[in-house]
Design an enzyme around this catalytic site. Structure first.
Site, PDB file in Angstrom:
ATOM      1  N   TYR A 167      46.292 -44.952 -18.041  1.00 46.46           N
ATOM      2  CA  TYR A 167      45.863 -45.858 -19.114  1.00 46.46           C
ATOM      3  C   TYR A 167      46.115 -47.301 -18.701  1.00 46.46           C
ATOM      4  CZ  TYR A 167      50.796 -46.384 -20.503  1.00 46.46           C
ATOM      5  OH  TYR A 167      52.151 -46.660 -20.517  1.00 46.46           O
ATOM      6  N   CYS A 168      45.382 -48.210 -19.326  1.00 48.94           N
ATOM      7  CA  CYS A 168      45.541 -49.645 -19.081  1.00 48.94           C
ATOM      8  C   CYS A 168      45.043 -50.381 -20.328  1.00 48.94           C
ATOM      9  CB  CYS A 168      44.773 -50.072 -17.833  1.00 48.94           C
ATOM     10  SG  CYS A 168      43.004 -49.719 -17.915  1.00 48.94           S
ATOM     11  N   THR A 169      44.923 -51.684 -20.246  1.00 49.60           N
ATOM     12  CA  THR A 169      44.598 -52.468 -21.443  1.00 49.60           C
ATOM     13  C   THR A 169      43.243 -52.085 -22.045  1.00 49.60           C
ATOM     14  OG1 THR A 169      45.882 -54.326 -20.567  1.00 49.60           O
ATOM     15  CG2 THR A 169      44.372 -54.797 -22.386  1.00 49.60           C
TER      16      THR A 169
END
Length: 277
Positions: A167-169
């Site tokens: 996951y990331c922004t």
């Protein structure tokens, strides 16, 4: 493409950061709502951007110091421009996309099978200081370039047969990261579609996310609801905080977490262990 995007933003009075590569676009812009909507509409008129995923948050042109439009070899600078493969459908050979609801279904199904999903943070480590998924693995990386060395170090080899959710922004960094992990033998790789932003829009602070979301503009962080936890700690007094500040030493300026009280004076707004003179 760069000239078109710059001219479009200047015409609409938008500021922000736009990165372009042969693989696509990664943009964050701010301004009047009508201008931003027109930017999205016009950008989507380009054939390659018809289905571009757009996320919205409160802010404006004042949140960015200027307009920056650059062309790079990589849409995300992992330092492996020849490794990423992209076609008309997106990244080739990356992780399985999961909508926020599907993520919960995977977590539940995995639990029933007697196993746990591993959350793998695809951001720089300091971003996770104020918010992350519960029990997530946060790689020891200061920049995106560090990920290749980190993955090749062998410290995560035990995860290669486990279900791993990157996951990331906003879903771009983790999309590239998921393909790099698949290339290195991780067998059950997933990615959170739309990133933390889309998850926060869906579940606010009633799901698996904890804390605030770091953003790369003057806002510095945002919360999905009034129920957001504060998981960051001031480097000087350990008080709860989500606010990053630059060290008051002009030759240092390291970005670190400080509470409002410690940030109030130059004497306490300084690296507690000392810094460069």
């Amino acid at each position: 493409m760069r000239l078109w995007q710059r001219a479009l933003c200047e015409k609409l009075g938008l500021t922000g950061r736009i990165l372009l590569s042969k693989d696509g676009i990664n943009a964050t812009v701010g301004g009047e709502i009508r201008a931003v909507k027109q930017y999205v509409k016009t950008t989507r008129e380009y054939k390659g951007f018809h289905g571009i995923d757009v996320k919205w948050s409160d802010g404006g042109a004042e949140d960015f110091p200027r307009l920056s439009v650059k062309v790079r070899d990589e849409i995300v600078s992992f330092g492996a421009p020849g490794e990423l493969k992209v076609d008309e459908h997106g990244v080739v050979g990356g992780g399985t996309h999961l909508l926020p609801e599907e993520l919960h279904e995977l977590v539940e199904a995995t639990k029933q099978a007697g196993e746990d999903v591993v959350f793998f943070d695809g951001r720089n480590a300091f971003e996770a200081q104020i918010g992350k998924f519960k029990d997530a693995i946060v790689p020891d990386v200061a920049t995106t370039h560090d990920f290749i060395k980190e993955l090749d170090s062998g410290k995560y080899d035990a995860l290669k047969d486990k279900p791993v959710v990157t996951y990331c922004t906003g879903g771009i960094r983790c999309e590239v990261l998921s393909s790099l992990m698949v290339n290195r033998g991780f067998k059950q790789v997933y990615q959170l579609d739309g990133g933390i932003v889309r998850y926060g829009e869906t579940f606010k602070d009633q799901g698996l996310w904890e804390g605030s979301l770091y953003v790369f503009d003057k806002r510095m962080h945002l919360e999905f609801s009034e129920d957001a936890k504060t998981i960051g700690e001031c480097v000087r007094c350990a008080a709860p905080t989500s606010k990053f500040e630059n060290c008051s030493n002009p030759s240092c300026r390291t970005l670190t977490l400080y509470c409002a009280e410690c940030a109030a004076t130059p004497e306490t707004l300084r690296c507690p262990e000392g810094c460069a003179a």
